[in-house]
Design an enzyme around this catalytic site. Structure first.
Site, mmCIF file in Angstrom:
data_model
loop_
_atom_site.group_PDB
_atom_site.id
_atom_site.type_symbol
_atom_site.label_atom_id
_atom_site.label_comp_id
_atom_site.label_asym_id
_atom_site.label_seq_id
_atom_site.Cartn_x
_atom_site.Cartn_y
_atom_site.Cartn_z
ATOM 1 N N ASP A 1 0.845 -1.193 0.000
ATOM 2 C CA ASP A 1 0.000 0.000 0.000
ATOM 3 C C ASP A 1 0.882 1.245 0.000
ATOM 4 O O ASP A 1 1.740 1.415 0.870
ATOM 5 C CB ASP A 1 -0.899 0.000 1.239
ATOM 6 C CG ASP A 1 -1.760 1.247 1.333
ATOM 7 O OD1 ASP A 1 -2.953 1.158 0.996
ATOM 8 O OD2 ASP A 1 -1.246 2.311 1.755
ATOM 9 N N TYR B 1 3.562 9.919 -0.966
ATOM 10 C CA TYR B 1 4.422 9.389 0.092
ATOM 11 C C TYR B 1 5.880 9.642 -0.295
ATOM 12 O O TYR B 1 6.370 9.118 -1.303
ATOM 13 C CB TYR B 1 4.199 7.895 0.298
ATOM 14 C CG TYR B 1 2.929 7.529 1.041
ATOM 15 C CD1 TYR B 1 2.201 8.460 1.756
ATOM 16 C CD2 TYR B 1 2.468 6.208 1.023
ATOM 17 C CE1 TYR B 1 1.047 8.110 2.427
ATOM 18 C CE2 TYR B 1 1.311 5.849 1.710
ATOM 19 C CZ TYR B 1 0.605 6.807 2.395
ATOM 20 O OH TYR B 1 -0.548 6.441 3.083
#
Length: 249
Positions: free
Chosen positions: A63, A68
């Site tokens: 995930d 990110y």
């Protein structure tokens, strides 16, 4: 670690199934989506070693999100896939800026652009699950969901859903998704297939992963096609919960 995650569970009426445990990659090259922490977190070599350990333990679903580490997380996963010659199930998300001051949100053109960039960083032609990482009050839900549905129809994603939506936002997304498919003449197709349970601060009383959401917390819970849980517990608590001598939950 001893043992492996057992079996898979469907995430709604689509053909998508997900493992009971996925590897969260939010600390690859950063700490979540906060631009001030881009470049922090795990180095790429550390991330590769962690993915090796997860895969060897039977965790085959990773995930991540486009923001990110400012894209570093997806890049590390893409490098791991290319160098190991294996293909995990992949979830990625979009909403947050890729750098301080950059655009964010769920405008259809941005969703399409960010998805293409995610696929390039990951080195794949398709992700299994694509999520709206946050609610965007500035864009009508039918427009955002239409972009996700177009990506699914085009074979770029297996299913789509939402993350960090509160109860009213989730109910609105479900209603908009239903109207979208009815208008398209495809009432049998899945609505947004998954919802990632918000962190504790978003819905008062939400408990860590593995505990059911109460009706008062998510009134639309019964209507959600599929649900995934994100555990907001501190790392020390998680380490205590998942000890090497314990079976996977």
């Amino acid at each position: 670690m001893s043992g492996t995650p057992e079996g898979e569970r469907p995430s709604g009426p689509s053909a998508l199934t997900v493992s009971r445990i996925a590897l969260g990659c939010g600390n690859f090259g950063g700490i979540g989506s906060a631009p001030e922490f881009f470049g922090a977190g795990l180095t790429e070599d550390q991330a590769l070693a962690l993915m090796d350990a997860a895969w060897q333990s039977g965790i085959t679903h990773f995930d991540t999100a486009d923001a990110y580490g400012g894209g570093r997380s997806e890049q590390a996963i893409g490098r791991w896939i290319a160098s190991r010659g294996v293909r995990p199930r992949l979830t990625t998300k979009t909403f947050n800026p890729m750098q301080a001051g950059a655009d964010h949100g769920l405008k259809p053109e941005r969703i399409a652009r960010q998805l293409r960039a995610s696929l390039d960083r990951l080195g794949v032609g398709r992700v299994d699950l694509y999520l709206a990482h946050e609610f965007d009050p500035g864009v009508p839900l039918p427009e955002s969901l239409g972009a996700f549905d177009e990506a699914q129809t085009g074979g770029l994603i297996g299913a789509y859903g939402v993350s960090n939506f509160d109860a009213p936002q989730l109910a609105a997304a479900l209603a908009a998704g239903t109207e979208l498919l009815l208008a398209a003449g495809a009432p049998g197709r899945a609505r947004p297939a998954s919802v990632v349970c918000p962190a504790a601060g978003r819905l008062p009383g939400v408990q860590p992963a593995g505990r059911r959401l109460a009706h008062r917390q998510v009134p639309a819970r019964r209507a959600v096609p599929g649900r995934l849980a994100d555990d907001p517990a501190p790392r020390a608590v998680r380490r205590a919960r998942y000890r090497p001598d314990l079976r996977w939950p």
